[in-house]
Design a protein around this motif. Structure first.
Motif, PDB file in Angstrom:
ATOM      1  N   ILE A   8       0.852  -1.200   0.000  1.00 11.33           N
ATOM      2  CA  ILE A   8       0.000   0.000   0.000  1.00 11.33           C
ATOM      3  C   ILE A   8       0.885   1.246   0.000  1.00 11.33           C
ATOM      4  O   ILE A   8       0.530   2.267  -0.576  1.00 11.33           O
ATOM      5  N   SER A   9       2.038   1.157   0.638  1.00 14.20           N
ATOM      6  CA  SER A   9       2.983   2.284   0.577  1.00 14.20           C
ATOM      7  C   SER A   9       3.479   2.418  -0.863  1.00 14.20           C
ATOM      8  O   SER A   9       4.075   1.484  -1.416  1.00 14.20           O
ATOM      9  N   PRO A  10       3.270   3.590  -1.482  1.00 13.02           N
ATOM     10  CA  PRO A  10       3.734   3.731  -2.869  1.00 13.02           C
ATOM     11  C   PRO A  10       5.246   3.570  -2.979  1.00 13.02           C
ATOM     12  O   PRO A  10       5.755   3.078  -3.984  1.00 13.02           O
ATOM     13  N   PHE A  11       5.958   3.946  -1.917  1.00 15.61           N
ATOM     14  CA  PHE A  11       7.431   3.850  -1.963  1.00 15.61           C
ATOM     15  C   PHE A  11       7.867   2.383  -1.970  1.00 15.61           C
ATOM     16  O   PHE A  11       8.804   2.007  -2.666  1.00 15.61           O
ATOM     17  N   VAL A  12       7.163   1.563  -1.203  1.00 17.79           N
ATOM     18  CA  VAL A  12       7.456   0.124  -1.215  1.00 17.79           C
ATOM     19  C   VAL A  12       7.121  -0.444  -2.593  1.00 17.79           C
ATOM     20  O   VAL A  12       7.917  -1.169  -3.200  1.00 17.79           O
ATOM     21  N   ARG A  13       5.958  -0.069  -3.080  1.00 21.09           N
ATOM     22  CA  ARG A  13       5.537  -0.643  -4.381  1.00 21.09           C
ATOM     23  C   ARG A  13       6.521  -0.248  -5.489  1.00 21.09           C
ATOM     24  O   ARG A  13       6.821  -1.052  -6.367  1.00 21.09           O
ATOM     25  N   MET A  14       7.015   0.988  -5.460  1.00 19.85           N
ATOM     26  CA  MET A  14       7.997   1.394  -6.487  1.00 19.85           C
ATOM     27  C   MET A  14       9.211   0.464  -6.484  1.00 19.85           C
ATOM     28  O   MET A  14       9.739   0.109  -7.543  1.00 19.85           O
ATOM     29  N   THR A  15       9.650   0.059  -5.295  1.00 15.48           N
ATOM     30  CA  THR A  15      10.836  -0.805  -5.239  1.00 15.48           C
ATOM     31  C   THR A  15      10.508  -2.219  -5.727  1.00 15.48           C
ATOM     32  O   THR A  15      11.316  -2.830  -6.431  1.00 15.48           O
ATOM     33  N   VAL A  16       9.320  -2.719  -5.375  1.00 16.96           N
ATOM     34  CA  VAL A  16       8.979  -4.088  -5.789  1.00 16.96           C
ATOM     35  C   VAL A  16       8.700  -4.122  -7.302  1.00 16.96           C
ATOM     36  O   VAL A  16       9.101  -5.065  -7.993  1.00 16.96           O
ATOM     37  N   VAL A  17       8.055  -3.081  -7.816  1.00 22.01           N
ATOM     38  CA  VAL A  17       7.858  -2.985  -9.280  1.00 22.01           C
ATOM     39  C   VAL A  17       9.230  -2.982  -9.965  1.00 22.01           C
ATOM     40  O   VAL A  17       9.455  -3.694 -10.955  1.00 22.01           O
ATOM     41  N   THR A  18      10.152  -2.207  -9.432  1.00 20.31           N
ATOM     42  CA  THR A  18      11.497  -2.152 -10.033  1.00 20.31           C
ATOM     43  C   THR A  18      12.150  -3.531  -9.998  1.00 20.31           C
ATOM     44  O   THR A  18      12.755  -3.964 -10.989  1.00 20.31           O
ATOM     45  N   ALA A  19      12.025  -4.230  -8.870  1.00 16.43           N
ATOM     46  CA  ALA A  19      12.623  -5.570  -8.766  1.00 16.43           C
ATOM     47  C   ALA A  19      12.103  -6.462  -9.893  1.00 16.43           C
ATOM     48  O   ALA A  19      12.877  -7.166 -10.558  1.00 16.43           O
ATOM     49  N   ALA A 161       3.663   6.217 -12.240  1.00 16.58           N
ATOM     50  CA  ALA A 161       2.557   5.260 -12.356  1.00 16.58           C
ATOM     51  C   ALA A 161       2.099   4.772 -10.981  1.00 16.58           C
ATOM     52  O   ALA A 161       0.903   4.695 -10.699  1.00 16.58           O
ATOM     53  N   VAL A 162       3.065   4.458 -10.126  1.00 16.76           N
ATOM     54  CA  VAL A 162       2.709   3.938  -8.795  1.00 16.76           C
ATOM     55  C   VAL A 162       2.016   5.027  -7.977  1.00 16.76           C
ATOM     56  O   VAL A 162       1.044   4.764  -7.261  1.00 16.76           O
ATOM     57  N   SER A 163       2.476   6.256  -8.104  1.00 12.94           N
ATOM     58  CA  SER A 163       1.845   7.352  -7.350  1.00 12.94           C
ATOM     59  C   SER A 163       0.407   7.567  -7.805  1.00 12.94           C
ATOM     60  O   SER A 163      -0.487   7.815  -6.988  1.00 12.94           O
ATOM     61  N   LEU A 164       0.166   7.480  -9.107  1.00 11.95           N
ATOM     62  CA  LEU A 164      -1.206   7.654  -9.609  1.00 11.95           C
ATOM     63  C   LEU A 164      -2.102   6.531  -9.086  1.00 11.95           C
ATOM     64  O   LEU A 164      -3.254   6.768  -8.701  1.00 11.95           O
ATOM     65  N   SER A 165      -1.572   5.316  -9.040  1.00 13.37           N
ATOM     66  CA  SER A 165      -2.366   4.202  -8.493  1.00 13.37           C
ATOM     67  C   SER A 165      -2.654   4.423  -7.008  1.00 13.37           C
ATOM     68  O   SER A 165      -3.723   4.059  -6.512  1.00 13.37           O
ATOM     69  N   TYR A 166      -1.686   5.011  -6.306  1.00 12.59           N
ATOM     70  CA  TYR A 166      -1.920   5.309  -4.875  1.00 12.59           C
ATOM     71  C   TYR A 166      -3.048   6.342  -4.730  1.00 12.59           C
ATOM     72  O   TYR A 166      -3.897   6.232  -3.846  1.00 12.59           O
ATOM     73  N   LEU A 167      -3.065   7.325  -5.624  1.00  7.32           N
ATOM     74  CA  LEU A 167      -4.161   8.316  -5.583  1.00  7.32           C
ATOM     75  C   LEU A 167      -5.504   7.615  -5.792  1.00  7.32           C
ATOM     76  O   LEU A 167      -6.485   7.924  -5.109  1.00  7.32           O
ATOM     77  N   ASP A 168      -5.543   6.667  -6.728  1.00  5.29           N
ATOM     78  CA  ASP A 168      -6.793   5.916  -6.937  1.00  5.29           C
ATOM     79  C   ASP A 168      -7.207   5.192  -5.668  1.00  5.29           C
ATOM     80  O   ASP A 168      -8.376   5.132  -5.325  1.00  5.29           O
ATOM     81  N   SER A 195       4.718  -6.126 -13.962  1.00  3.16           N
ATOM     82  CA  SER A 195       5.202  -5.679 -12.643  1.00  3.16           C
ATOM     83  C   SER A 195       4.104  -4.972 -11.856  1.00  3.16           C
ATOM     84  O   SER A 195       4.043  -5.069 -10.628  1.00  3.16           O
ATOM     85  N   MET A 196       3.235  -4.256 -12.571  1.00  2.00           N
ATOM     86  CA  MET A 196       2.140  -3.534 -11.908  1.00  2.00           C
ATOM     87  C   MET A 196       1.009  -4.500 -11.565  1.00  2.00           C
ATOM     88  O   MET A 196       0.413  -4.410 -10.496  1.00  2.00           O
ATOM     89  N   VAL A 197       0.744  -5.430 -12.470  1.00  2.00           N
ATOM     90  CA  VAL A 197      -0.326  -6.404 -12.220  1.00  2.00           C
ATOM     91  C   VAL A 197       0.048  -7.271 -11.009  1.00  2.00           C
ATOM     92  O   VAL A 197      -0.770  -7.506 -10.115  1.00  2.00           O
ATOM     93  N   LYS A 198       1.323  -7.684 -10.938  1.00  2.00           N
ATOM     94  CA  LYS A 198       1.764  -8.550  -9.828  1.00  2.00           C
ATOM     95  C   LYS A 198       1.720  -7.833  -8.480  1.00  2.00           C
ATOM     96  O   LYS A 198       1.680  -8.476  -7.437  1.00  2.00           O
ATOM     97  N   THR A 199       1.797  -6.498  -8.498  1.00  2.00           N
ATOM     98  CA  THR A 199       1.838  -5.749  -7.241  1.00  2.00           C
ATOM     99  C   THR A 199       0.543  -4.953  -7.021  1.00  2.00           C
ATOM    100  O   THR A 199       0.512  -4.049  -6.176  1.00  2.00           O
ATOM    101  N   ALA A 200      -0.495  -5.292  -7.788  1.00  2.00           N
ATOM    102  CA  ALA A 200      -1.739  -4.509  -7.722  1.00  2.00           C
ATOM    103  C   ALA A 200      -2.317  -4.513  -6.300  1.00  2.00           C
ATOM    104  O   ALA A 200      -2.247  -5.517  -5.593  1.00  2.00           O
ATOM    105  N   LEU A 201      -2.860  -3.380  -5.896  1.00  2.00           N
ATOM    106  CA  LEU A 201      -3.434  -3.259  -4.554  1.00  2.00           C
ATOM    107  C   LEU A 201      -4.842  -3.844  -4.544  1.00  2.00           C
ATOM    108  O   LEU A 201      -5.604  -3.656  -5.480  1.00  2.00           O
TER     109      LEU A 201
END
Ligand SMILES: N[C@@H](CCC(=O)N[C@@H](CS)C(=O)NCC(=O)O)C(=O)O
Length: 204
Positions: A8-19, A161-168, A195-201
Motif C-alpha cells: 500500500i505504501s507507494p514507496f514500497v511498491r515502487m521498489t517491488v515494481v522495479t525488482a 505510475a505507482v503514485s497515480l495508483s496510490y491516488l486511486d 510488474s504492476m499487475v503482480k503488485t496490484a493493490l
C-alpha cells in the motif's frame, strides 16, 4: 534480499515494481511490515534509524534505504541501464521525473496521515489546502511536460505510475484524471505491465 513494507505504501511498491522490471522479482523476499507514524518498529529500526518503509536488507544483512537508493541498488545488482540511464541528459530527466513522482506520493501520503490518522481537531486546514494544490500542480506538470520520459520504462515512469495508483487507492475523490487525458493514457498503459499487475493493490 529482503524488502520490508506493505505494498500500500507507494514507496514500497515502487521498489517491488522495479525488482520485477529488472528481473530480480524471484530473488526478493517481500516481507509485509506494518508501520505507524507514532510507534517504533524494532525490526525496521535495526536496519534503518529512520524506521520508515521500504527498507531492503541485503544478503549480507545490511540495510539499504530509502526507496530511491533501493531502486538504484536493484538496477545496479541487475546490471540494468534502463531504469537509471547513464547518458547525462536522459539521466537527469529520469531522476527529476522520479523526484516529481515521489513528491506526488510524499504529498499524498502526508495528506492521508493528516486526514485519516491524525486525531480530529488537530488537523490544519491551510496545510491540507496547500497539499492538495501541490498534488494538482504535480499532476498538471506530469500531464503536460513529461510525455517523452513517461514513454519508456525508467525510475521516473515507475514513480509516476505507482503514485497515480496510490491516488486511486487513497484519494479517489480527487479525480486526478479529470482534464488530464495524456496522464490517464500513460497510467492505463503502464498499469498493464506485469510488474504492476503482480503488485496490484487489493481494495480493502
Ligand atoms: N523518502 C522515503 C519515504 C518513505 C515513507 O514515507 N514511508 C511511509 C509509508 S508510505 C512510512 O514508513 N511511514 C511511517 C512513519 O512515518 O513512521 C522513501 O522514499 O522511501
Amino acid at each position: 534480499m529482503k524488502i520490508y513494507g506493505d505494498l500500500i505504501s507507494p514507496f514500497v511498491r515502487m521498489t517491488v515494481v522495479t525488482a520485477h522490471e529488472v528481473g530480480l522479482g524471484s530473488k526478493i523476499e517481500h516481507i509485509v511490515e506494518p508501520v505507524k507514524p507514532t510507534e517504533v518498529n524494532a525490526r525496521l529500526s535495526a536496519l534503518s534509524p529512520i524506521g520508515k518503509i521500504p527498507v531492503l536488507e541485503t544478503d549480507h544483512g545490511h540495510g539499504i534505504f530509502d526507496s530511491r537508493v533501493i531502486i538504484e541498488y536493484l538496477a545496479h545488482v541487475a546490471g540494468n541501464a534502463e531504469v537509471i540511464p547513464d547518458e547525462p541528459v536522459r539521466r537527469f530527466k529520469v531522476l527529476t521525473l522520479q523526484a516529481l513522482g515521489q513528491g506526488l506520493s510524499d504529498s499524498a501520503v502526508a495528506y492521508r496521515y493528516e486526514t485519516g490518522v491524525r486525531p480530529k481537531g488537530l488537523q490544519w486546514q491551510d496545510w491540507m489546502t496547500r497539499t492538495v494544490a501541490r498534488i494538482n500542480a504535480a499532476l498538471d506538470d506530469l500531464d503536460r511536460n513529461w510525455g517523452d520520459t513517461l514513454g519508456s520504462l525508467n525510475a521516473g515512469s515507475i514513480a509516476a505510475a505507482v503514485s497515480l495508483s496510490y491516488l486511486d487507492f487513497r484519494l479517489g475523490d480527487l479525480g486526478w484524471r479529470n482534464g488530464r487525458p495524456a496522464l490517464q493514457a500513460f497510467h492505463d498503459a503502464f498499469s498493464k505491465r506485469d510488474s504492476m499487475v503482480k503488485t496490484a493493490l487489493q481494495a480493502k
